[in-house]
Design a protein around this motif. Structure first.
Motif, PDB file in Angstrom:
ATOM      1  N   THR A 165       0.847  -1.192   0.000  1.00  0.00           N
ATOM      2  CA  THR A 165       0.000   0.000   0.000  1.00  0.00           C
ATOM      3  C   THR A 165       0.883   1.244   0.000  1.00  0.00           C
ATOM      4  O   THR A 165       2.118   1.146   0.078  1.00  0.00           O
ATOM      5  N   THR A 166       0.233   2.393  -0.047  1.00  0.00           N
ATOM      6  CA  THR A 166       0.939   3.677   0.070  1.00  0.00           C
ATOM      7  C   THR A 166       0.707   4.292   1.443  1.00  0.00           C
ATOM      8  O   THR A 166       0.908   5.492   1.635  1.00  0.00           O
ATOM      9  N   GLY A 167       0.281   3.460   2.408  1.00  0.00           N
ATOM     10  CA  GLY A 167       0.021   3.939   3.758  1.00  0.00           C
ATOM     11  C   GLY A 167       1.287   4.406   4.462  1.00  0.00           C
ATOM     12  O   GLY A 167       2.409   4.285   3.951  1.00  0.00           O
ATOM     13  N   THR A 168       1.103   4.888   5.675  1.00  0.00           N
ATOM     14  CA  THR A 168       2.225   5.404   6.469  1.00  0.00           C
ATOM     15  C   THR A 168       3.268   4.316   6.712  1.00  0.00           C
ATOM     16  O   THR A 168       2.930   3.200   7.127  1.00  0.00           O
ATOM     17  N   GLN A 169       4.524   4.659   6.467  1.00  0.00           N
ATOM     18  CA  GLN A 169       5.628   3.734   6.726  1.00  0.00           C
ATOM     19  C   GLN A 169       5.843   3.611   8.238  1.00  0.00           C
ATOM     20  O   GLN A 169       5.919   4.612   8.951  1.00  0.00           O
ATOM     21  N   LEU A 170       5.934   2.376   8.725  1.00  0.00           N
ATOM     22  CA  LEU A 170       6.184   2.166  10.154  1.00  0.00           C
ATOM     23  C   LEU A 170       7.643   2.481  10.482  1.00  0.00           C
ATOM     24  O   LEU A 170       8.544   2.231   9.686  1.00  0.00           O
ATOM     25  N   ALA A 171       7.846   3.003  11.703  1.00  0.00           N
ATOM     26  CA  ALA A 171       9.201   3.360  12.140  1.00  0.00           C
ATOM     27  C   ALA A 171       9.260   3.341  13.660  1.00  0.00           C
ATOM     28  O   ALA A 171       8.230   3.382  14.348  1.00  0.00           O
ATOM     29  N   ALA A 172      10.475   3.242  14.195  1.00  0.00           N
ATOM     30  CA  ALA A 172      10.677   3.261  15.638  1.00  0.00           C
ATOM     31  C   ALA A 172      10.059   4.519  16.242  1.00  0.00           C
ATOM     32  O   ALA A 172      10.142   5.605  15.665  1.00  0.00           O
ATOM     33  N   GLY A 173       9.432   4.356  17.396  1.00  0.00           N
ATOM     34  CA  GLY A 173       8.780   5.457  18.076  1.00  0.00           C
ATOM     35  C   GLY A 173       7.289   5.519  17.832  1.00  0.00           C
ATOM     36  O   GLY A 173       6.561   6.199  18.570  1.00  0.00           O
ATOM     37  N   GLN A 174       6.793   4.795  16.818  1.00  0.00           N
ATOM     38  CA  GLN A 174       5.358   4.725  16.557  1.00  0.00           C
ATOM     39  C   GLN A 174       4.752   3.557  17.325  1.00  0.00           C
ATOM     40  O   GLN A 174       5.446   2.615  17.708  1.00  0.00           O
ATOM     41  N   THR A 175       3.440   3.625  17.540  1.00  0.00           N
ATOM     42  CA  THR A 175       2.688   2.494  18.089  1.00  0.00           C
ATOM     43  C   THR A 175       1.797   1.964  16.981  1.00  0.00           C
ATOM     44  O   THR A 175       0.906   2.675  16.495  1.00  0.00           O
ATOM     45  N   ALA A 176       2.056   0.725  16.568  1.00  0.00           N
ATOM     46  CA  ALA A 176       1.313   0.105  15.473  1.00  0.00           C
ATOM     47  C   ALA A 176       0.329  -0.917  16.024  1.00  0.00           C
ATOM     48  O   ALA A 176       0.659  -1.680  16.937  1.00  0.00           O
ATOM     49  N   THR A 177      -0.872  -0.929  15.461  1.00  0.00           N
ATOM     50  CA  THR A 177      -1.865  -1.951  15.776  1.00  0.00           C
ATOM     51  C   THR A 177      -1.761  -3.032  14.703  1.00  0.00           C
ATOM     52  O   THR A 177      -1.895  -2.738  13.505  1.00  0.00           O
ATOM     53  N   VAL A 178      -1.512  -4.261  15.139  1.00  0.00           N
ATOM     54  CA  VAL A 178      -1.177  -5.329  14.199  1.00  0.00           C
ATOM     55  C   VAL A 178      -1.983  -6.587  14.513  1.00  0.00           C
ATOM     56  O   VAL A 178      -2.026  -7.042  15.665  1.00  0.00           O
ATOM     57  N   LYS A 179      -2.630  -7.146  13.492  1.00  0.00           N
ATOM     58  CA  LYS A 179      -3.210  -8.489  13.595  1.00  0.00           C
ATOM     59  C   LYS A 179      -2.117  -9.488  13.249  1.00  0.00           C
ATOM     60  O   LYS A 179      -1.324  -9.255  12.318  1.00  0.00           O
ATOM     61  N   TYR A 180      -2.074 -10.586  13.965  1.00  0.00           N
ATOM     62  CA  TYR A 180      -0.990 -11.541  13.719  1.00  0.00           C
ATOM     63  C   TYR A 180      -1.436 -12.964  14.004  1.00  0.00           C
ATOM     64  O   TYR A 180      -2.357 -13.212  14.784  1.00  0.00           O
ATOM     65  N   THR A 181      -0.762 -13.898  13.363  1.00  0.00           N
ATOM     66  CA  THR A 181      -0.855 -15.317  13.704  1.00  0.00           C
ATOM     67  C   THR A 181       0.550 -15.878  13.646  1.00  0.00           C
ATOM     68  O   THR A 181       1.268 -15.680  12.648  1.00  0.00           O
ATOM     69  N   GLY A 182       0.971 -16.557  14.721  1.00  0.00           N
ATOM     70  CA  GLY A 182       2.317 -17.093  14.800  1.00  0.00           C
ATOM     71  C   GLY A 182       2.354 -18.594  14.584  1.00  0.00           C
ATOM     72  O   GLY A 182       1.485 -19.324  15.066  1.00  0.00           O
ATOM     73  N   GLU A 221      11.435  -5.782  14.138  1.00  0.00           N
ATOM     74  CA  GLU A 221      12.259  -5.385  12.994  1.00  0.00           C
ATOM     75  C   GLU A 221      11.512  -5.603  11.671  1.00  0.00           C
ATOM     76  O   GLU A 221      11.603  -4.783  10.755  1.00  0.00           O
ATOM     77  N   GLY A 222      10.778  -6.707  11.583  1.00  0.00           N
ATOM     78  CA  GLY A 222      10.021  -6.971  10.370  1.00  0.00           C
ATOM     79  C   GLY A 222       8.901  -5.980  10.158  1.00  0.00           C
ATOM     80  O   GLY A 222       8.659  -5.528   9.027  1.00  0.00           O
ATOM     81  N   LEU A 223       8.217  -5.597  11.241  1.00  0.00           N
ATOM     82  CA  LEU A 223       7.136  -4.627  11.123  1.00  0.00           C
ATOM     83  C   LEU A 223       7.620  -3.294  10.567  1.00  0.00           C
ATOM     84  O   LEU A 223       6.908  -2.621   9.817  1.00  0.00           O
ATOM     85  N   GLN A 224       8.839  -2.922  10.926  1.00  0.00           N
ATOM     86  CA  GLN A 224       9.349  -1.622  10.495  1.00  0.00           C
ATOM     87  C   GLN A 224       9.687  -1.587   8.997  1.00  0.00           C
ATOM     88  O   GLN A 224      10.070  -0.542   8.472  1.00  0.00           O
ATOM     89  N   LYS A 225       9.490  -2.699   8.303  1.00  0.00           N
ATOM     90  CA  LYS A 225       9.619  -2.743   6.847  1.00  0.00           C
ATOM     91  C   LYS A 225       8.260  -2.580   6.154  1.00  0.00           C
ATOM     92  O   LYS A 225       8.192  -2.606   4.915  1.00  0.00           O
ATOM     93  N   LEU A 226       7.186  -2.413   6.953  1.00  0.00           N
ATOM     94  CA  LEU A 226       5.827  -2.399   6.389  1.00  0.00           C
ATOM     95  C   LEU A 226       5.191  -1.022   6.492  1.00  0.00           C
ATOM     96  O   LEU A 226       5.635  -0.154   7.249  1.00  0.00           O
ATOM     97  N   ARG A 227       4.100  -0.877   5.742  1.00  0.00           N
ATOM     98  CA  ARG A 227       3.261   0.319   5.786  1.00  0.00           C
ATOM     99  C   ARG A 227       1.879  -0.061   6.317  1.00  0.00           C
ATOM    100  O   ARG A 227       1.490  -1.240   6.300  1.00  0.00           O
ATOM    101  N   VAL A 228       1.144   0.928   6.787  1.00  0.00           N
ATOM    102  CA  VAL A 228      -0.224   0.704   7.256  1.00  0.00           C
ATOM    103  C   VAL A 228      -1.045   0.106   6.109  1.00  0.00           C
ATOM    104  O   VAL A 228      -0.977   0.575   4.965  1.00  0.00           O
ATOM    105  N   GLY A 229      -1.794  -0.928   6.434  1.00  0.00           N
ATOM    106  CA  GLY A 229      -2.636  -1.596   5.452  1.00  0.00           C
ATOM    107  C   GLY A 229      -1.990  -2.782   4.770  1.00  0.00           C
ATOM    108  O   GLY A 229      -2.674  -3.562   4.098  1.00  0.00           O
TER     109      GLY A 229
END
Length: 296
Positions: A198-215, A244-252
């Motif tokens: 997507t073109t959503g906001t790029q994740l970076a250190a200092g942000q709080t991201a809401t993430v759905k996950y399955t491990g 670290e992996g999340l910080q390679k992603l964008r919102v959406g």
């Protein structure tokens, strides 16, 4: 089946500790002498040609594979075995005809010292017979059908040894039917396999991201957790590989994050106290399917 060996996953250390304490009061030296004579009698009666290892066990390689790999700490090991007493009483075994070997982590979920030493003797594809004295087995503690201070016999075949890297490579090659729109690898080795971009906001250190996950465990593709979490990126609230992996992603975006145990739960894993096993075994590479819902 496999209850005896599997029962060693978490409690082995305490069993061995209790065994050592018992031996202190029951004269370890006398038990060692008795076990030695019992093993020699067995070898002579069966007319076996066995080698004595430095740790006191006896072994005979019955099927060789000179080109097979040696086991390394943290490898996933797949084994066929028959565990019995010197009198022939069968204690436990895998289902060889159903091709259902026992699976464990060398130095992680296998705690019986004599079994570890036996595995370390075998190359992948080899088979051997091992006489393991009680002080390397179940010690002075009675375990189900195994009397205290008993020598045990392992007929053991090393079916396969898989490193963490192999588990990850095989998952990526054959463990998913998902088509990835892009792939990336971080400096620490986290593999980021994007399902959507997507073109959503790029994740970076200092942000709080809401993430759905399955491990999932990379070794078995077994799910161990699922849910939604708020992650303060760079804050150390989750394992390093996930952050670290999340910080390679964008919102959406949706992605699969894959990383080795050093970036996850390491050499300790996560114990499941209700089952006396591991929810996440030591040395487990992990897979997380994630979707970034929002950030702030």
């Amino acid at each position: 089946m496999k209850k005896i060996v599997l029962g060693l996953v978490v409690v082995a250390c305490s069993v061995l500790l209790n065994a050592c304490n018992g031996f202190l009061t029951n004269d370890l030296e006398e038990t060692m002498k008795l076990n030695e004579q019992q093993m020699l009698n067995y070898i002579n009666t069966k007319n076996l040609q066995m080698t004595k290892a430095d740790n006191g066990m006896y072994y005979q390689i019955t099927q060789t594979n000179a080109s097979g790999k040696k086991v390394n700490l943290g490898d996933e090991v797949k084994l066929h075995f028959v565990l019995s007493l010197l009198d022939g009483t069968r204690i436990d075994s895998t289902e060889r005809l159903k091709n259902a070997p026992f699976s464990g982590i060398f130095g992680g979920t296998i705690g019986l010292q004599g079994l570890l030493d036996a595995i370390n003797t075998l190359r992948e594809g080899e088979r051997g017979l091992f006489l393991i004295p009680s002080y390397l087995a179940f010690g002075s503690q009675t375990q189900n059908k195994i009397p205290a201070n008993s020598v045990v016999v392992f007929d053991l075949e090393a079916v396969r040894y898989r490193s963490e890297d192999q588990q990850i490579e095989e998952y990526i090659a054959t463990g998913t039917n998902t088509t990835f729109v892009s792939t990336d690898t971080t400096a620490s080795g986290v593999k980021v396999l994007k399902i959507t971009e997507t073109t959503g906001t790029q994740l970076a250190a200092g942000q709080t991201a809401t993430v759905k996950y399955t491990g999932y465990l990379a070794s078995t593709i077994k799910q161990f957790d699922t849910g939604q979490i708020d992650v303060y990126l760079g804050g150390g609230g989750v394992v390093k590989g996930f952050d670290e992996g999340l910080q390679k992603l964008r919102v959406g975006e949706k992605a699969v994050l894959v990383f080795k145990s050093a970036l996850g739960y390491g050499t300790q894993g996560i114990a499941d106290q209700t089952t006396n096993t591991y929810k996440i075994p030591p040395y487990s590479p992990l897979i997380f399917v994630v979707e970034v819902k929002s950030t702030k």
